[in-house]
Scaffold this motif. Structure first.
Motif, mmCIF file in Angstrom:
data_model
loop_
_atom_site.group_PDB
_atom_site.id
_atom_site.type_symbol
_atom_site.label_atom_id
_atom_site.label_comp_id
_atom_site.label_asym_id
_atom_site.label_seq_id
_atom_site.Cartn_x
_atom_site.Cartn_y
_atom_site.Cartn_z
ATOM 1 N N GLY A 512 0.785 -1.230 0.000
ATOM 2 C CA GLY A 512 0.000 0.000 0.000
ATOM 3 C C GLY A 512 0.816 1.278 0.000
ATOM 4 N N LEU A 513 2.124 1.170 -0.200
ATOM 5 C CA LEU A 513 2.954 2.377 -0.172
ATOM 6 C C LEU A 513 3.259 2.852 -1.591
ATOM 7 C CD1 LEU A 513 5.542 1.330 2.570
ATOM 8 C CD2 LEU A 513 3.455 2.660 2.844
ATOM 9 N N ASN A 575 -4.002 16.194 0.519
ATOM 10 C CA ASN A 575 -3.963 14.773 0.165
ATOM 11 C C ASN A 575 -3.794 13.991 1.458
ATOM 12 O OD1 ASN A 575 -4.012 15.518 -2.518
ATOM 13 N ND2 ASN A 575 -1.789 15.497 -2.717
ATOM 14 N N GLU A 577 -4.152 9.923 3.623
ATOM 15 C CA GLU A 577 -3.786 8.504 3.488
ATOM 16 C C GLU A 577 -2.419 8.360 2.858
ATOM 17 O OE1 GLU A 577 -7.035 5.898 2.048
ATOM 18 O OE2 GLU A 577 -8.137 7.778 1.937
ATOM 19 N N LEU A 578 -1.443 8.987 3.479
ATOM 20 C CA LEU A 578 -0.127 9.045 2.875
ATOM 21 C C LEU A 578 0.780 7.941 3.399
ATOM 22 C CD1 LEU A 578 0.236 12.888 3.306
ATOM 23 C CD2 LEU A 578 -0.515 11.673 1.279
ATOM 24 N N GLY A 579 1.142 7.062 2.534
ATOM 25 C CA GLY A 579 2.148 6.053 2.877
ATOM 26 C C GLY A 579 3.140 6.010 1.733
ATOM 27 N N TRP A 610 -4.308 5.804 7.829
ATOM 28 C CA TRP A 610 -3.854 4.760 6.902
ATOM 29 C C TRP A 610 -4.982 4.517 5.916
ATOM 30 C CZ3 TRP A 610 0.060 2.896 4.728
ATOM 31 C CH2 TRP A 610 0.052 1.653 4.101
ATOM 32 N N GLN A 614 -14.808 4.084 5.746
ATOM 33 C CA GLN A 614 -15.534 3.702 4.543
ATOM 34 C C GLN A 614 -16.928 3.249 4.929
ATOM 35 O OE1 GLN A 614 -13.131 0.878 2.274
ATOM 36 N NE2 GLN A 614 -11.365 2.122 2.785
ATOM 37 N N TRP A 615 -17.767 2.972 3.959
ATOM 38 C CA TRP A 615 -19.162 2.643 4.253
ATOM 39 C C TRP A 615 -19.284 1.429 5.165
ATOM 40 C CZ3 TRP A 615 -21.472 -1.970 2.462
ATOM 41 C CH2 TRP A 615 -20.664 -2.728 1.595
ATOM 42 N N ASP A 616 -18.306 0.541 5.125
ATOM 43 C CA ASP A 616 -18.418 -0.670 5.929
ATOM 44 C C ASP A 616 -17.305 -0.800 6.951
ATOM 45 O OD1 ASP A 616 -16.349 -0.978 4.161
ATOM 46 O OD2 ASP A 616 -16.618 -3.143 4.040
ATOM 47 N N ARG A 617 -16.489 0.241 7.062
ATOM 48 C CA ARG A 617 -15.320 0.089 7.921
ATOM 49 C C ARG A 617 -15.010 1.393 8.628
ATOM 50 N NH1 ARG A 617 -10.665 -2.748 4.432
ATOM 51 N NH2 ARG A 617 -12.014 -2.185 2.702
ATOM 52 N N ARG A 620 -8.911 3.906 9.893
ATOM 53 C CA ARG A 620 -7.754 3.368 10.602
ATOM 54 C C ARG A 620 -6.668 4.425 10.623
ATOM 55 N NH1 ARG A 620 -5.685 -1.784 7.984
ATOM 56 N NH2 ARG A 620 -6.907 -1.104 6.199
#
Ligand SMILES: [Zn+2]
Lengths: 806, 349
Positions: A512-513, A575, A577-579, A610, A614-617, A620
């Motif tokens: 995911g980076l 921006n 969700e930076l990884g 991270w 979201q709609w189901d989560r 994090r």
């Protein structure tokens, strides 16, 4: 280099369109940046004879002019103070289009109709004169088309001349190329000095060269009684088209001849040369002079000067002196046409930060054989356009004759290098087309050798390979067949380290980076901020002598500056969700060595969320365990066994939320949360996590070829246990005890819960594990597992006072 | 029962079975029908009972027909049952249907930088042609970066205005940030003997003012081949293949003579413009061609520095600007975006 085609046609009969010519030049090594067409819009601008000039009845400043424009007479109102009967003028008749697209129509001026307009030099675009109308030479006939008469409609090739081709910084040089490419004849003008008068130049001037190494030749001619004024319009037009601003007849002629043949010329006011004695020498320490731009220059013994007995009068080849330059009242001119050592001119022009059309040509190498021709050509033009009398004879000091180079070309060897079969006569023809003389073709050592004499205007041709290149480019690269190198048992591929580095990058992108690529240099204060004391005064950072800015002044010693600036940059652009990760070098000086150490590092940074909600989560947020997960994935996939976490040493890491990874005492790298102060200083999120590993250390302990282990075909048994323990016990301690007590049947320990709260009491916590057992050779019995399990629980109780959670 | 009425009844049963089975709509009703026709006291069983009453000469024929009808009813029953079952399942599934347009669940996926991907693409093309990879240091000496590459002492590229120099530790240092990846040529040739087929990717630095096509740090892939009998034709063939792999086989490639200090003969390589296909547009400045890279035959002087005999060995070298390839291949108008690291860019390409 700007080359007007109309000028080029003086020397070679070009019979193809400009585009085609450009293509042919490109394919033989003269890059054409553009083809500029000038004056194409010009229309209905005719030569006229001013027949009559009478005052305007209602306006003092205006005149009524009757103008013969060839076969008819036009009545034109004109405000120019210099308009007078008998003048030849440029007339814009109704329907005319001027430079820039300005249209001229019949117009009413204070009650009188004007059938067009008389034009100034500025309106016509031939000079900057706006004070009056342009006076044309008497020779021009009324009705003649002015744009074509003055050469205003032209095509100008903008050429990119490579530094090895000083000869092409001239019209004749380019014409020679064109003639060779098109198979045409080059016709070079022959200067004919028809009127020389006494006295001999030697009676009035002398030349002495003290430094023959820096000046191999100094040619001079003199003309007396010139009248300084504008140069002829056609010359001004050509100079402008070539990008040179016209100044005065004498100066324009020196520039014109330089553009024509590539030999820079300098005109001195002869009366300013003390005793008429020119001495070419190096500057003395502490000497100074005022150059013609008005600046006082401190001179250096590296610099070659043109001097007279009283002192410097010019910086040789670079710039003239203020005192000796041609002025409006100059009558006697001494014309210099010299050859200087290219590297010397280059050095001086760098030292002073001065470049000119002349220095550009000298530093690439002018033709030592061409000085006399240029002097004759210029002096002839001066007599024609500035008047005066040419003194008899030429001064030509030539302490060192630069001979044409004699080279051999092995034709078969050249064919082998180029990959095309050439015969000796083809090669000879190609070389002769650019005036290289072939004196002989000899069979030597199994090859046909062309013996060539290279003209002195090609100082770049010094070796056989230079001739090979000339043959290749004139033959045409496109005619050389494309092949691939014969294979000689070679194979391609990445080595192990290169393969693993690629797979590390692949792993991190799968984790995911995003990869980033940042600058190798950074600001000293940024390193200082990360590690106080690291850059100050200590020789442990590689510094640039000439950075472009303080932000790029030292080489990075860690990837962090780049990584953190990327986070900061993106946060400012909202921006999230930076990884990110980067694989790059860092730099450490080595004592007593020229080059620093350049270890390759792998760095990651992440902060903020991270993953967003979201709609189901749930969202994090990044924390220590997010980056630790990356570390674990890396270690697992590189099959690195037996790693341990120790206390991190990096001064930028939070001491309670960071770790160093070691394997058998070797440090792989460190990771964890940034210290709050550092996160703040870099303007990144307070939960920012970073990682920096040494790539070589990582790959050194990676198990490239993991051992195969039998997994057996008997099912695994999973049991959960929940434990209560003191808050101070680390998971790794528990893990270690379980592992030891579990023996060979216990294969996996997975932690699935961590609980703190009322149910376990203050100062306590609970951890729950799934233990996986299996054997390669049998299905495990219930009793066997229970036995192991109670051994585990006993050990936990005994060693860490851990009890089972009830 | 006589044979005639027996047959009549049998055909009646058969007809009725077809009709009713077609009409039945639930599994329950279907079960009732099974019992009615095939049950222990159903109509078929009853006719089997009555079969015994028939004359023995007529029994086999009637029996045969009776069995046929029985099988027919059985298979129709089964088919109808399947139909009803699947209709039922369909109904149930349609009640279970969800919003398939909601976003799916996946873990985050990152990405290698475009520069890395282009470097790897270039590497792989040459690996396919038998090349190996070799990297060199980014801080170099004047010797490797200029002198051994036949760049004269006075060359403008060496000036403080063009090249970054490193501060010396007291003594006079010639260390600098390499201005190209070509020094690797010298390092490799010094330590190995031909045949050499090498590509060398990496960072290089020049003191350029940043603009749409320049950044003070950039990436290059140097490539070179040294062996006996390497020709300019080999250079052409190699780079044509490379350009076709990178940009597509339909693109034309041309070689223009040029000048570089470390190669001779030298060439600049263009590919035909992909936007206007050669007719001229803004991207190619109306020329129809895009300059891609510089190349040439390794200068004999360079061989002199590494102790190779230029009469025994020959070779070619080329340098590819990675940012330039990225800009052309992906039509990126300003290469500075490649070093900005804006996530919106990193994610999009
Ligand atoms: Zn185009």
């Amino acid at each position: 280099m700007r080359v007007p085609l109309s000028w080029l046609r003086d020397y070679v009969d070009i019979d193809i369109p400009a585009e085609e010519l450009a293509d042919r030049l490109e394919n033989t090594g003269t890059a054409v940046e553009s083809i500029v067409r000038t004056g194409r819009e010009l229309q209905n601008i005719l030569a006229g004879l001013l027949l009559e000039c009478s005052p305007h009845p209602r306006a003092d400043r205006l005149k009524l002019c009757r103008v013969d424009v060839g076969g008819r007479v036009a009545d034109i109102v004109c405000g120019a103070p210099n308009a007078a009967a008998g003048m030849k003028v440029a007339v814009a008749v109704p329907g005319a289009v001027l430079p820039g697209g300005r249209r001229i129509e019949r117009a009413e001026m204070m009650g009188v109709t004007s059938e067009g307009m008389l034009l100034s030099g500025a309106e016509l675009g031939v000079n900057d004169d706006t004070a009056g109308i342009l006076e044309l030479p008497a020779e021009v006939a009324p009705g003649e088309d002015i744009p074509s008469y003055l050469g205003l409609a032209d095509e100008v090739l903008e050429l990119e001349i490579t530094p090895n081709r000083p000869d092409c910084l001239s019209m004749i040089g380019v014409a020679r190329e064109v003639a060779a490419i098109l198979g045409l004849l080059l016709s070079q003008p022959l200067p004919r000095i028809e009127e020389e008068t006494l006295p001999e130049i030697t009676e009035l001037a002398t030349v002495q060269i003290d430094d023959p190494d820096l000046c191999s030749r100094y040619t001079a001619r003199m003309i007396r009684g010139v009248t300084i004024g504008p140069s002829p319009l056609w010359m001004q037009t050509r100079l402008r088209a070539a990008g040179v601003r016209p100044i005065s007849n004498v100066v324009d002629i020196t520039n014109y001849v330089m553009l024509e043949c590539g030999q820079p010329l300098h005109a001195f006011d002869a009366r300013r040369i003390h005793e008429g004695h020119i001495i070419v020498r190096r500057a003395k320490p502490g000497e100074r002079m005022v150059t013609l731009d008005g600046a006082t220059r401190e001179l250096d013994p590296e610099m070659l000067l043109i001097t007279d007995p009283a002192g410097p009068i010019a910086l040789a080849g670079v710039m003239g002196g203020e005192d000796s330059e041609v002025a409006d009242d100059t009558t006697d001119v001494l014309l210099e046409s010299a050859h200087f050592k290219p590297t010397s001119i280059m050095r001086v022009s760098r030292m002073l930060g001065l470049t000119s059309e002349a220095s550009r040509r000298f530093e690439r190498g002018s033709d030592p054989s061409g000085t006399a021709w240029a002097a004759d050509r210029a002096i002839e033009l001066m007599r024609a356009y500035a008047g005066g009398q040419i003194l008899k004879g030429t001064l030509d000091a030539r302490p060192r004759v630069i001979e044409p180079a004699r080279l051999g070309l092995r034709v078969q060897r050249a064919s082998r290098l180029l990959g095309v079969e050439l015969d000796a006569s083809t090669a000879a023809d190609l070389l002769e087309s650019i005036d290289i003389r072939i004196t002989e073709t000899a069979e030597e050592g199994g090859d046909s050798v062309l013996h060539a004499i290279v003209p002195t205007f090609r100082p770049d041709l010094e070796r056989e390979i230079d001739l090979v290149e000339e043959v290749a480019r004139l033959y045409g690269y496109s005619r050389i067949p494309s092949t691939l190198p014969a294979s000689r048992g070679r194979y391609g591929g990445l080595n192990q380290e290169q393969r693993e580095l690629r797979s590390i990058k692949r792993l991190l992108e799968a984790a995911g980076l995003f990869e980033v690529v940042t600058y190798g240099f950074t600001a000293e204060r940024v390193l200082e901020r990360l590690k106080p004391g690291m850059a100050r005064g200590e020789p442990d950072v590689v510094r640039l002598r000439n950075p472009v800015s303080d932000d790029m002044a030292v080489m990075r010693t860690t990837l962090l500056p780049g990584l953190l600036s990327v986070l900061d940059y993106n946060l400012r652009r909202r921006n999230t969700e930076l990884g990110i990760f980067e694989v790059g070098r860092v730099f450490f000086p080595r004592k007593g060595r020229d080059l620093p150490e350049e270890p390759l590092k792998l760095g990651c940074a992440m902060g903020g969320f991270w993953a967003q909600k979201q709609w189901d989560r749930e969202a994090r947020e990044v924390d220590f365990y997010t980056i630790k997960g990356i570390v674990e994935v890396l270690l697992e996939r590189l099959n690195i066994k037996g790693w341990e976490l120790l206390k991190a040493q990096s001064p930028w890491l939070h001491p309670g939320k960071s770790a160093a990874v070691t394997v058998h005492g070797a440090l792989l790298g460190e990771f964890g949360e940034l210290k709050p102060g550092i996160a703040e200083a870099f303007e990144v999120k307070p939960n920012t996590q970073v990682l920096e590993f040494d790539a070589a250390a990582l790959l050194a302990v990676a198990e490239h070829l993991p051992e195969f282990r039998e997994i057996g075909r008997y099912p695994a048994v999973r049991r959960d246990i929940a434990l209560v323990m003191d808050e101070g016990i680390a998971q790794a301690e528990v893990d270690k005890v379980i592992r030891k007590a579990g023996g060979s049947l216990l294969r996996e320990i997975g932690m699935f819960d961590l609980y703190r709260g009322e149910q376990v009491g203050k100062g306590k916590k609970s951890m729950a594990f799934t233990l996986t057992y299996f054997s390669e050779d049998r299905t495990l019995e219930e009793a066997e597992i229970s036995q192991v399990e109670s051994a585990i629980l006993d050990a936990l109780e005994r060693e860490l006072s851990i009890s089972v959670r009830s | 029962m006589d044979a005639e009425s027996g047959y009549r009844e049998l055909e009646n049963i058969a007809r009725r079975a077809v009709e009713t089975l077609q009409a039945v709509e639930t599994l329950e009703d279907l079960e009732h029908l099974r019992i009615e026709f095939l049950g222990r006291s159903g109509s078929i069983a009853r006719l089997f009972q009555e079969l015994r009453e028939l004359d023995s000469s007529e029994r086999p024929a009637f029996g045969k027909r009776l069995n046929e009808v029985k099988k027919e009813i059985e298979s129709r029953l089964e088919a109808r049952e399947q139909e009803l079952q699947s209709r039922l399942e369909g109904l149930r599934m349609s009640r279970e249907s969800i919003d398939i347009t909601l976003p799916g669940r996946s873990e985050k996926l990152g990405r290698k930088h475009l520069i890395t991907r282009i470097i790897e693409e270039i590497e792989d093309i040459f690996i396919g042609m038998g090349y190996q990879l070799q990297e060199g240091p980014e801080v170099e000496t004047d010797y490797y970066n200029f002198e051994a590459l036949n760049t004269p002492e006075w060359h403008p590229a060496k000036s403080l205005a063009d090249t970054f120099y490193v501060e010396a530790d007291g003594a006079k240092s010639t260390a600098l940030l390499r201005t190209h990846t070509s020094p690797v040529q010298i390092r490799v040739m010094e330590s190995r003997k031909p045949p050499l087929f090498i590509v060398s990717p990496g960072k290089a630095y020049r003191r350029d003012v940043p603009d749409a096509s320049h950044t003070p740090m950039f990436h290059q892939v140097e490539g070179f081949a040294v062996d006996r009998h390497i020709t300019l034709g080999d250079l052409k063939g190699t780079l044509e293949l490379f350009c076709h792999e990178i940009f597509g086989a339909e693109r034309e490639v041309r070689f223009r003579p040029h000048f570089f200090p470390f190669t001779e003969p030298s060439a600049e390589v263009d590919v035909s413009c992909g936007i206007c296909e050669g007719s001229g547009c803004r991207l190619c400045k109306q020329t129809g061609w895009l300059e891609i890279l510089g190349a040439g035959m390794i200068d004999p002087n360079v061989f002199g520095y590494v102790g190779y005999d230029p009469d025994e060995y020959s070779g070619f070298a080329f340098g590819v600007g990675v940012e330039r390839i990225a800009a052309l291949k992906y039509r990126i108008p300003d290469i500075r975006i490649l070093l900005e690291q804006d996530f919106r860019f990193l994610q999009s390409i």
